[in-house]
Design an enzyme around this catalytic site. Sequence first.
Site, PDB file in Angstrom:
ATOM      1  CG  ASP A 259      -1.837   1.197   1.286  1.00  0.00           C
ATOM      2  OD1 ASP A 259      -1.918   1.924   0.273  1.00  0.00           O
ATOM      3  OD2 ASP A 259      -2.481   1.403   2.334  1.00  0.00           O
ATOM      4  CE  LYS A 266      -0.339   3.746   3.437  1.00  0.00           C
ATOM      5  NZ  LYS A 266      -1.187   4.419   4.447  1.00  0.00           N
ATOM      6  CG  ASP A 277      -2.434  -2.457   3.772  1.00  0.00           C
ATOM      7  OD1 ASP A 277      -2.986  -2.558   4.880  1.00  0.00           O
ATOM      8  OD2 ASP A 277      -2.799  -1.656   2.886  1.00  0.00           O
ATOM      9  CG  ASP A 336      -3.185   5.784   2.124  1.00  0.00           C
ATOM     10  OD1 ASP A 336      -3.033   4.569   1.879  1.00  0.00           O
ATOM     11  OD2 ASP A 336      -2.567   6.393   3.014  1.00  0.00           O
ATOM     12  CD  GLU A 338      -5.334   0.662   0.587  1.00  0.00           C
ATOM     13  OE1 GLU A 338      -5.381   1.855   0.921  1.00  0.00           O
ATOM     14  OE2 GLU A 338      -4.912  -0.238   1.337  1.00  0.00           O
ATOM     15  NE  ARG A 340     -11.933   3.274   3.847  1.00  0.00           N
ATOM     16  CZ  ARG A 340     -11.905   4.227   4.762  1.00  0.00           C
ATOM     17  NH1 ARG A 340     -12.892   5.107   4.861  1.00  0.00           N
ATOM     18  NH2 ARG A 340     -10.884   4.321   5.604  1.00  0.00           N
TER      19      ARG A 340
HETATM   20  N1  BES Z   1      -3.254   0.186   5.211  1.00  0.00           N
HETATM   21  C1  BES Z   1      -3.629   1.442   5.726  1.00  0.00           C
HETATM   22  C2  BES Z   1      -3.922   1.398   7.230  1.00  0.00           C
HETATM   23  C3  BES Z   1      -2.739   1.078   8.099  1.00  0.00           C
HETATM   24  C4  BES Z   1      -1.961   2.090   8.609  1.00  0.00           C
HETATM   25  C5  BES Z   1      -2.449  -0.228   8.427  1.00  0.00           C
HETATM   26  C6  BES Z   1      -0.882   1.788   9.421  1.00  0.00           C
HETATM   27  C7  BES Z   1      -1.379  -0.532   9.247  1.00  0.00           C
HETATM   28  C8  BES Z   1      -0.594   0.495   9.748  1.00  0.00           C
HETATM   29  C9  BES Z   1      -4.889   1.928   5.020  1.00  0.00           C
HETATM   30  O1  BES Z   1      -5.014   1.547   3.709  1.00  0.00           O
HETATM   31  C10 BES Z   1      -4.853   3.414   5.037  1.00  0.00           C
HETATM   32  O2  BES Z   1      -3.989   3.963   4.419  1.00  0.00           O
HETATM   33  N2  BES Z   1      -5.793   4.030   5.736  1.00  0.00           N
HETATM   34  C11 BES Z   1      -5.860   5.445   5.821  1.00  0.00           C
HETATM   35  C12 BES Z   1      -7.303   5.859   5.669  1.00  0.00           C
HETATM   36  C13 BES Z   1      -7.494   7.329   5.520  1.00  0.00           C
HETATM   37  C14 BES Z   1      -6.932   7.798   4.193  1.00  0.00           C
HETATM   38  C15 BES Z   1      -8.960   7.649   5.614  1.00  0.00           C
HETATM   39  C16 BES Z   1      -5.312   5.861   7.172  1.00  0.00           C
HETATM   40  O3  BES Z   1      -5.531   5.138   8.156  1.00  0.00           O
HETATM   41  O4  BES Z   1      -4.629   6.871   7.228  1.00  0.00           O
HETATM   42 ZN    ZN Z   2      -4.087  -0.174   3.170  1.00  0.00          ZN
HETATM   43 MN    MN Z   3      -4.051   2.846   2.364  1.00  0.00          MN
END
Ligand code: BES
Ligand code: ZN
Ligand code: MN
Length: 484
Positions: A259, A266, A277, A336, A338, A340
Amino acid sequence: MNYSAANSDLAALRAPCLGTSLAVAKRLAKATGNTATLNRAITDFKDQIGESLTVNLDGPVARVVIMGGAEECGPTQYRKLATLLAQKLAAMNIAQAAVHLLSTKIKSHNTAWKAQALMQALSHASYRFNHYKSKPKQPVALKRVRLLAGQADQKALRAAIKLGNALDAGLALAKDLGNEPSNVCTPTYLLGQARKIARSKDVSLTALDEKKMLSLGMGAFMSVSQGSDQPGKMIILRYNGGKKADAPIALVGKGITFDTGGISLKPPPAMDEMKFDMCGAAAVLGVTKAAIDAQLPINLVTVVAAAENMPSGRATRPGDIVTSASGQTIEILNTDAEGRLVLCDALTHVQTYKPKAIIDVATLTGACIMALGSHASGLFANDDELADAITAAGETSGDRSWRLPLWDEYQASLNTNFADMANVGGGGAGSVTAACFLSRFVKGQKWAHMDIAGSSFHKGGAKGSSGRPVAQLFAYLVAQSGLN
Ligand code: BES
Ligand code: ZN
Ligand code: MN
């Protein structure tokens, strides 16, 4: 690790090492003429949880690891003791060991539970990921552990050991998949791993490629996958261990093999951790393997939504609108978010199998780490009975979750002027709004969502997959099988 059951006849025991309580160590010493040796060694020993002492003996048991506080304790203390012993045994240069700790008195916890706690601790302590080390630092010699119990407990012990061996294999698979780097562990690699599982009896596999997913209208999944050169896969494993007419339990895993965030890129720090991920996918594959190995009398349908989230000329832009397989349209405000997007199409698809319950498992939100840290997985459910069963399985296994709300009030944060919903919510509670998003794709079915962003991998010096929540899900499936 290989676990087996044995009789607790101390006079007949031969082992390079025995892990046990002080009282049993004294009996062993007496039976083998080691009383004087033992008495000299234990002069300063405190018989308390957290204490342990290794004593070399003469005779058929070469040494004994005495675990403090093992006469009578609580379940949490017992787990602590089991972890300590497992670490000691894994650090020794011995291929096999015996453990005599099933007679510890723990209020309302039986032999099967104690055996399960010991085996889980041993499985964790003996796991290493050394695939890419030219010279592994701390290899583990321990391969076999015999659990000792009296005659009356043998039947329960043998049943527990069958489950323990199955769980050991499932945990190792989940951890291996999580730890593999993303240049190896691609969606195609996950499919290959699922194919291996599908070689077992009563198991079948279906793989949807991108062409097939497009024809099924999976525009949400494809909006993630389209930016990557790695083709996405929707992997469906079916295990029929139960009666033909029984509805299956459905497990759905987020399998983002890397991811980057996509166009909503990111920041660099810790981005390598985004190889984890796909830990939701690893967990559902791991627990599926465990259920198959244990021959649980249930039907399962396991779906892995595997894709890579990359920025490229073909990648989704913020503001793009896509149509999901459910027909609902989604404005992608943040590429990001993604997980869901791949999960909503997987959830739509899995409902065609008419499951009696659906559990999805995903490293979904950083907000879940803010809320719960790493000790608890986040749990959301549209059904209290299902939530309670999963929570109870967490307590049984020591691999715990904590329920968070899915109230309607949170749904409005997903509103947008341009589509049926946005893929991100505003106004805080990021884990809840992510779960709210998923809930819109479940129609009249019992469903639970587990956010394992914090629990599924360790950071820092011990960086690596934790194998969670394989043990919790396995305990849930065992309970559903009516075996415990
Ligand atoms: N894979 C990430 C969530 C994550 C973050 C898992 C850190 C493990 C460690 C997910 O896809 C993500 O990026 N989520 C975003 C959502 C936001 C853009 C609404 C997040 O948590 O920042
Ligand atoms: Zn993710
Ligand atoms: Mn993400």
